[in-house]
Design an enzyme around this catalytic site. Structure first.
Site, mmCIF file in Angstrom:
data_model
loop_
_atom_site.group_PDB
_atom_site.id
_atom_site.type_symbol
_atom_site.label_atom_id
_atom_site.label_comp_id
_atom_site.label_asym_id
_atom_site.label_seq_id
_atom_site.Cartn_x
_atom_site.Cartn_y
_atom_site.Cartn_z
ATOM 1 N N HIS A 1 -14.666 5.432 3.447
ATOM 2 C CA HIS A 1 -14.068 4.094 3.523
ATOM 3 C C HIS A 1 -14.767 3.193 2.513
ATOM 4 C CE1 HIS A 1 -12.019 0.682 5.248
ATOM 5 N NE2 HIS A 1 -13.165 0.032 5.214
ATOM 6 N N LEU B 1 -9.974 3.057 14.346
ATOM 7 C CA LEU B 1 -9.844 3.083 12.883
ATOM 8 C C LEU B 1 -11.117 2.584 12.183
ATOM 9 C CD1 LEU B 1 -7.709 3.497 10.562
ATOM 10 C CD2 LEU B 1 -7.361 1.029 10.674
ATOM 11 N N ASP B 2 -11.583 3.372 11.211
ATOM 12 C CA ASP B 2 -12.751 3.010 10.397
ATOM 13 C C ASP B 2 -13.998 2.729 11.230
ATOM 14 O OD1 ASP B 2 -11.226 3.338 8.119
ATOM 15 O OD2 ASP B 2 -10.611 1.237 8.063
ATOM 16 N N ASN C 1 -14.224 10.897 6.945
ATOM 17 C CA ASN C 1 -13.467 9.949 6.133
ATOM 18 C C ASN C 1 -14.419 9.225 5.200
ATOM 19 O OD1 ASN C 1 -11.229 8.319 5.314
ATOM 20 N ND2 ASN C 1 -11.953 6.682 6.668
ATOM 21 N N ARG D 1 4.473 9.399 15.514
ATOM 22 C CA ARG D 1 3.157 9.758 14.982
ATOM 23 C C ARG D 1 2.692 11.081 15.585
ATOM 24 N NH1 ARG D 1 0.589 6.044 11.932
ATOM 25 N NH2 ARG D 1 1.282 3.917 12.149
ATOM 26 N N SER E 1 -8.853 10.781 -6.613
ATOM 27 C CA SER E 1 -10.084 10.850 -7.417
ATOM 28 C C SER E 1 -11.267 11.360 -6.585
ATOM 29 C CB SER E 1 -10.401 9.488 -8.050
ATOM 30 O OG SER E 1 -10.852 8.572 -7.099
HETATM 31 C C1 GRF Z 1 -10.856 5.329 -1.972
HETATM 32 O O1 GRF Z 1 -11.318 4.052 -2.316
HETATM 33 C C2 GRF Z 1 -11.265 5.684 -0.576
HETATM 34 O O2 GRF Z 1 -12.487 5.133 -0.206
HETATM 35 C C3 GRF Z 1 -10.169 5.053 0.241
HETATM 36 O O3 GRF Z 1 -8.998 5.239 -0.504
HETATM 37 C C4 GRF Z 1 -9.325 5.371 -1.886
HETATM 38 C C5 GRF Z 1 -8.776 6.678 -2.324
HETATM 39 O O4 GRF Z 1 -8.918 6.893 -3.694
HETATM 40 N N1 GRF Z 1 -10.149 5.631 1.568
HETATM 41 P P1 GRF Z 1 -8.662 8.332 -4.314
HETATM 42 O O5 GRF Z 1 -7.261 8.754 -3.889
HETATM 43 O O6 GRF Z 1 -9.711 9.258 -3.783
HETATM 44 O O7 GRF Z 1 -8.754 8.131 -5.789
#
Ligand code: GRF
Length: 205
Positions: A102, A137-138, A100, A58, A12
């Site tokens: 998050h 990470l994050d 990214n 990885r 999305s």
């Molecule tokens: C989102 O909530 C994003 O923040 C997280 O994973 C989810 C992905 O949703 N990293 P989509 O695939 O973009 O709908």
């Protein structure tokens, strides 16, 4: 001018980025069954799959992924629901041009299940963060955040939906800033240059 998007699922955020008119060179996924891939293909965006299970390490997966990305020579690589931890080597290769999103107000709630964790902690507000990716990470320099209230009776799903609405607004905006050259990484922080503002000494450096 273009962006490569990495997804693992429904896509999305990818859709919001496409809807915003961001030039997307390709959408790549580590899972062939990621729903977002079909959506991207329907919109005429090239797609590719680098199946992580096909690689023993990885490092090998990340090398294959980087090879696919580099075919498109993107300016930016944007993770949009990409559920793989990337190796330090991969992150270093795209330093300063790997983003990214998050679903929390970092540095609160890195990792998974952020909405349920925010509810369990009794947080009164929650949200999302767009940041540059570093090996941790994050973490990594924060570009933009959007907050939403946590409402009485919220479920994790209801809260996630409220946050997602903000993600779809915030991520295209942050990518646009990047492509327009408005983001300046200064150590651990990101400054958003105002367009038409007089240049500061560090802009000229
Ligand atoms: C989102 O909530 C994003 O923040 C997280 O994973 C989810 C992905 O949703 N990293 P989509 O695939 O973009 O709908």
């Amino acid at each position: 001018m273009s962006v490569v998007l990495l997804i693992s699922g429904r896509g999305s955020n990818m859709q919001a980025i496409l809807d915003a008119g961001i030039p997307v060179a390709a959408v790549l996924s580590n899972r062939a069954d990621a729903a977002g891939l079909a959506l991207a293909a329907r919109r005429g965006v090239p797609t590719g799959v680098v199946e992580h299970r096909a690689y023993e390490t990885r490092e090998a997966f990340d090398a294959a992924l980087a090879a696919q990305i580099d075919r498109h020579a993107p300016r930016l690589v944007a993770l949009a629901g990409f559920l793989r931890v990337l190796t330090p080597r991969f992150v270093a290769r795209y330093a300063g041009r790997l983003m990214n999103i998050h679903p929390s107000l970092l540095p609160e709630f890195p990792g998974l299940d952020t909405h349920a964790r925010a509810l369990a902690a009794g947080a009164k507000r929650h949200g999302c963060t767009v940041h540059f990716v570093t090996a941790q990470l994050d973490h990594g320099p924060i570009i933009a955040q959007a907050a939403v209230p946590v409402l009485p009776g919220d479920t994790a799903d209801a809260l996630a939906a409220r946050v997602l609405e903000q993600e779809h607004r915030l991520y295209p905006q942050a990518i646009r800033w990047f492509l327009d050259g408005q983001l300046v990484i200064e150590g651990d922080r990101v400054r958003v240059k105002e367009l038409h503002a007089p240049p500061t000494p560090s802009d000229r450096a």
